[in-house]
Design an enzyme around this catalytic site. Structure first.
Site, mmCIF file in Angstrom:
data_model
loop_
_atom_site.group_PDB
_atom_site.id
_atom_site.type_symbol
_atom_site.label_atom_id
_atom_site.label_comp_id
_atom_site.label_asym_id
_atom_site.label_seq_id
_atom_site.Cartn_x
_atom_site.Cartn_y
_atom_site.Cartn_z
ATOM 1 N N SER A 113 73.778 26.918 -49.860
ATOM 2 C CA SER A 113 75.139 27.192 -49.403
ATOM 3 C C SER A 113 75.854 25.905 -49.025
ATOM 4 O O SER A 113 75.234 24.942 -48.585
ATOM 5 C CB SER A 113 75.064 28.112 -48.172
ATOM 6 O OG SER A 113 76.319 28.177 -47.518
ATOM 7 N N TYR A 139 71.094 30.133 -39.500
ATOM 8 C CA TYR A 139 71.230 30.489 -40.925
ATOM 9 C C TYR A 139 71.397 29.216 -41.755
ATOM 10 O O TYR A 139 70.650 28.968 -42.695
ATOM 11 C CB TYR A 139 72.425 31.425 -41.150
ATOM 12 C CG TYR A 139 72.881 31.443 -42.587
ATOM 13 C CD1 TYR A 139 73.994 30.691 -43.001
ATOM 14 C CD2 TYR A 139 72.180 32.153 -43.550
ATOM 15 C CE1 TYR A 139 74.396 30.680 -44.328
ATOM 16 C CE2 TYR A 139 72.576 32.149 -44.882
ATOM 17 C CZ TYR A 139 73.689 31.403 -45.261
ATOM 18 O OH TYR A 139 74.074 31.373 -46.578
ATOM 19 N N LYS A 145 68.783 27.045 -44.605
ATOM 20 C CA LYS A 145 69.140 26.561 -45.947
ATOM 21 C C LYS A 145 68.791 25.079 -46.072
ATOM 22 O O LYS A 145 68.218 24.630 -47.070
ATOM 23 C CB LYS A 145 70.633 26.774 -46.230
ATOM 24 C CG LYS A 145 71.046 28.225 -46.356
ATOM 25 C CD LYS A 145 70.282 28.936 -47.482
ATOM 26 C CE LYS A 145 70.721 30.372 -47.648
ATOM 27 N NZ LYS A 145 69.924 31.104 -48.660
ATOM 28 N N TYR A 148 76.416 27.384 -52.922
ATOM 29 C CA TYR A 148 77.586 28.241 -53.149
ATOM 30 C C TYR A 148 78.687 27.903 -52.165
ATOM 31 O O TYR A 148 78.401 27.640 -50.995
ATOM 32 C CB TYR A 148 77.271 29.714 -52.897
ATOM 33 C CG TYR A 148 76.057 30.295 -53.541
ATOM 34 C CD1 TYR A 148 75.463 31.419 -52.993
ATOM 35 C CD2 TYR A 148 75.492 29.756 -54.688
ATOM 36 C CE1 TYR A 148 74.344 32.006 -53.577
ATOM 37 C CE2 TYR A 148 74.365 30.326 -55.271
ATOM 38 C CZ TYR A 148 73.800 31.450 -54.706
ATOM 39 O OH TYR A 148 72.691 32.024 -55.281
ATOM 40 N N ARG A 186 89.132 27.634 -47.754
ATOM 41 C CA ARG A 186 87.825 27.852 -48.362
ATOM 42 C C ARG A 186 87.939 27.742 -49.886
ATOM 43 O O ARG A 186 89.049 27.713 -50.429
ATOM 44 C CB ARG A 186 87.300 29.253 -48.008
ATOM 45 C CG ARG A 186 86.953 29.442 -46.541
ATOM 46 C CD ARG A 186 85.721 28.672 -46.148
ATOM 47 N NE ARG A 186 85.330 28.915 -44.763
ATOM 48 C CZ ARG A 186 85.817 28.289 -43.711
ATOM 49 N NH1 ARG A 186 86.768 27.355 -43.869
ATOM 50 N NH2 ARG A 186 85.394 28.550 -42.485
ATOM 51 N N GLY A 209 82.290 28.444 -34.480
ATOM 52 C CA GLY A 209 81.438 27.986 -35.590
ATOM 53 C C GLY A 209 82.162 27.869 -36.913
ATOM 54 O O GLY A 209 81.586 27.353 -37.885
ATOM 55 N N ASP A 210 83.409 28.326 -36.973
ATOM 56 C CA ASP A 210 84.116 28.250 -38.257
ATOM 57 C C ASP A 210 84.387 26.805 -38.657
ATOM 58 O O ASP A 210 84.781 25.978 -37.832
ATOM 59 C CB ASP A 210 85.451 29.004 -38.179
ATOM 60 C CG ASP A 210 85.295 30.445 -38.662
ATOM 61 O OD1 ASP A 210 84.312 30.726 -39.370
ATOM 62 O OD2 ASP A 210 86.147 31.276 -38.326
HETATM 63 C C1 WQD Z 1 85.981 32.911 -44.418
HETATM 64 C C2 WQD Z 1 87.244 32.611 -43.614
HETATM 65 C C3 WQD Z 1 87.076 33.022 -41.262
HETATM 66 C C4 WQD Z 1 86.613 37.331 -41.537
HETATM 67 C C5 WQD Z 1 79.993 32.325 -44.605
HETATM 68 C C6 WQD Z 1 78.733 31.505 -44.648
HETATM 69 C C7 WQD Z 1 78.479 31.068 -46.058
HETATM 70 C C8 WQD Z 1 78.395 32.278 -46.912
HETATM 71 C C9 WQD Z 1 79.737 33.013 -46.854
HETATM 72 C C10 WQD Z 1 76.355 33.491 -47.253
HETATM 73 C C11 WQD Z 1 86.963 31.918 -42.289
HETATM 74 C C12 WQD Z 1 88.100 33.946 -41.923
HETATM 75 C C13 WQD Z 1 86.767 36.009 -41.883
HETATM 76 C C14 WQD Z 1 87.633 37.990 -40.841
HETATM 77 C C15 WQD Z 1 88.939 35.978 -40.854
HETATM 78 N N1 WQD Z 1 77.353 33.118 -46.446
HETATM 79 N N2 WQD Z 1 87.918 35.352 -41.545
HETATM 80 N N3 WQD Z 1 88.778 37.289 -40.519
HETATM 81 O O1 WQD Z 1 82.297 31.828 -42.749
HETATM 82 O O2 WQD Z 1 83.430 30.734 -44.763
HETATM 83 O O3 WQD Z 1 81.087 31.514 -44.952
HETATM 84 O O4 WQD Z 1 79.928 33.402 -45.497
HETATM 85 O O5 WQD Z 1 76.130 33.175 -48.371
HETATM 86 O O6 WQD Z 1 77.255 30.371 -46.115
HETATM 87 O O7 WQD Z 1 78.905 30.353 -43.854
HETATM 88 O O8 WQD Z 1 82.911 33.172 -44.819
HETATM 89 O O9 WQD Z 1 84.197 35.225 -45.219
HETATM 90 O O10 WQD Z 1 83.079 34.912 -42.942
HETATM 91 O O11 WQD Z 1 85.073 33.561 -43.532
HETATM 92 O O12 WQD Z 1 89.973 35.361 -40.537
HETATM 93 O O13 WQD Z 1 87.556 39.210 -40.479
HETATM 94 O O14 WQD Z 1 87.883 33.835 -43.309
HETATM 95 O O15 WQD Z 1 87.558 32.555 -40.016
HETATM 96 O O16 WQD Z 1 87.986 30.981 -42.036
HETATM 97 P P1 WQD Z 1 82.495 31.749 -44.222
HETATM 98 P P2 WQD Z 1 83.786 34.315 -44.113
#
Ligand code: WQD
Length: 345
Positions: free
Chosen positions: A128, A153, A157, A181, A235, A301-302
Site C-alpha cells: 500500500s 496496519y 505492510k 496500491y 488521493r 491519521g489522515d
Molecule cells: C480517503 C479520503 C478521508 C471516508 C486507506 C488505507 C489504504 C487503503 C485504502 C487498504 C480521506 C476521506 C473517507 C469518509 C471522508 N487501505 N473520507 N469521509 O484513508 O486514503 O486509505 O484505505 O488497502 O492503505 O490507508 O482511504 O477511503 O478511508 O479515505 O472524508 O466517510 O476520504 O479523510 O481523505 P485512505 P479512505
C-alpha cells in the site's frame, strides 16, 4: 491455454475477487483460500457469472500451517501466489494491533515457508502507498522514502516488504513483486462483484454510494481546512479492474521473464491527484445522483495529499490505469444498485 495454477489468498475479498476474474481471463487456473472474515462465499457466484469458471475454493485461515500444507498437497501444480489475505482497516488496527501483526505477518511467513517446500515460483504481495506516509513530494515514486508507519496496519505492510526482501536475499528459490496500491475504487462493469464492507464503511467510496442510495443519512467529509486547492484531502483513486490487471502482468513477468529481478516494487496508481470534494462532484455528475454531505473535523491519521507516479509500472509491466474516473464512479453506483436489487443492502 492453461498458464498454470495460481493460489489467491483472500480471493473472495474486494481486490482479490476482481483479480481472480482477470487471472482466469488470462488463462490461469485459480485456487482461492479465504477465511471469510471480511467477505462472503457467494462472491464465487459472481466470479463464475463473469468468467464462466468457478474457482476452486478452500475456506481456511492462512495462519494455520496445517490447512496451508494440505492445500498445497491437494494442488501440487501451484506456480504462483497472490497474497491479499490480511486485515486492512487502518482504524481497527489502532484498536487491535496484536490481531493485525499476528494475522498479516503469520499469513505471509507461512506462505513463504510453503513456497520453498512446494516449489512455488513467485509471490505477488499486496502492499500500500501507506508505506510512504505523508510523502515529501507528489507524485510519489518507488524511490520515495518509507516513512514511519502511522498505524499498525501500515506497519504490517512495511514489515512484510522487509520480510520478503530478507527471505529472497537469503537465497530463497522464488521471486516476488510488491505492488503498492493507492486508493482502489469502483466495481466490475458487470456489477456482479464489487466492494462490500462489513458494517459502517471506513473507506470513502462505499460511504458515498451507501449515502446516495439512502442507507446512510449523509457523508461526513473529514476536513476542508487542508492546504489543498479546495481544502479537502487529495488521493489517487484507481479503478479496481485496472488494479487487478496489474497483478496479472506482475505474475506473467515473474513466471515468464527469467531475467526479471528477483524482487521488484511497483506503485499502482493513475498519476492523478483528486480531492475528496472533487470525487463527490465527479460521482454526482457521472450518476446524476446527489450525495448529501457535511464538513466535519479532520480524521486522525489522515494523510493530507498522496498520489502516485506509475511510470515504472507503465514501462516495465506494460500496464496503465486508464479507466476514466466518471466510469469508475458509475461502476460503483451500479454495484450499489445491484446490492439493493438483491436485497443485500
Ligand atoms: C480517503 C479520503 C478521508 C471516508 C486507506 C488505507 C489504504 C487503503 C485504502 C487498504 C480521506 C476521506 C473517507 C469518509 C471522508 N487501505 N473520507 N469521509 O484513508 O486514503 O486509505 O484505505 O488497502 O492503505 O490507508 O482511504 O477511503 O478511508 O479515505 O472524508 O466517510 O476520504 O479523510 O481523505 P485512505 P479512505
Amino acid at each position: 491455454m492453461n498458464k498454470g495454477t495460481i493460489l489467491v489468498t483472500g480471493g473472495t475479498g474486494y481486490i482479490g475477487s476482481h483479480t481472480v476474474v482477470e487471472l482466469q481471463a488470462a488463462g490461469y487456473e485459480v485456487v482461492i483460500i479465504d477465511n471469510l472474515s471480511n467477505s462472503n462465499e457467494n462472491v464465487l457466484d459472481g466470479i463464475e457469472k463473469i468468467s464462466g469458471i468457478r474457482p476452486a475454493f478452500i475456506k481456511g485461515d492462512c495462519c494455520d500451517m496445517t490447512i496451508l500444507r494440505t492445500l498445497f498437497q491437494a494442488f501440487p501444480g501451484i506456480k504462483g501466489i497472490i497474497n491479499f489475505a490480511a486485515s486492512k482497516a487502518v482504524g481497527e488496527s489502532m484498536e487491535k494491533p496484536v490481531l493485525y501483526y499476528r494475522n498479516n505477518l503469520n499469513t505471509l511467513m507461512n506462505l513463504l515457508d510453503c513456497m520453498a517446500e512446494f516449489g512455488v515460483k513467485g509471490i505477488v504481495f499486496s502492499s500500500s502507498c501507506t508505506v510512504y506516509g505523508e510523502p515529501d513530494e507528489n507524485p510519489v515514486t518507488e524511490q520515495a522514502p518509507i516513512k514511519k508507519a502511522t498505524s499498525p496496519y501500515g506497519n504490517t505492510k512495511q514489515i512484510s516488504e522487509e520480510v520478503i526482501t530478507d527471505v529472497i536475499n537469503a537465497g530463497a528459490p522464488f521471486k516476488s513483486v510488491i505492488l503498492r496500491y493507492f486508493n482502489p475504487v469502483g466495481a466490475h462493469p458487470s456489477a456482479e462483484i464489487g466492494e462490500l464492507p462489513n458494517g459502517v464503511p471506513q473507506n470513502l467510496i462505499p460511504y458515498i454510494t451507501q449515502t446516495a442510495i439512502g442507507i446512510r443519512k449523509e457523508l461526513s467529509v473529514f476536513g476542508n481546512d487542508y492546504p489543498t486547492p479546495d481544502g479537502s484531502c487529495i488521493r489517487d483513486f484507481i479503478n479496481v479492474v485496472d488494479l487487478a490487471k496489474a497483478h496479472v502482468k506482475a505474475m506473467d513477468r515473474m513466471l515468464e521473464v527469467p531475467e526479471s529481478p528477483k524482487i521488484e516494487i511497483f506503485n499502482l496508481g493513475t498519476g492523478n491527484g483528486v480531492s475528496v470534494l472533487e470525487l463527490i462532484n465527479t460521482f454526482e455528475s457521472a450518476t446524476g445522483v446527489k450525495v448529501p454531505y457535511k464538513i466535519v473535523g479532520r480524521r486522525a491519521g489522515d494523510i493530507e495529499k498522496v498520489w502516485g507516479n506509475p511510470s515504472h509500472a507503465n514501462e516495465v509491466l506494460g500496464w496503465k490505469a486508464d479507466t476514466p474516473l466518471a466510469d469508475t464512479m458509475r461502476s460503483a453506483w451500479a454495484w450499489q444498485c445491484k446490492l439493493r436489487e438483491r436485497g443485500i443492502m
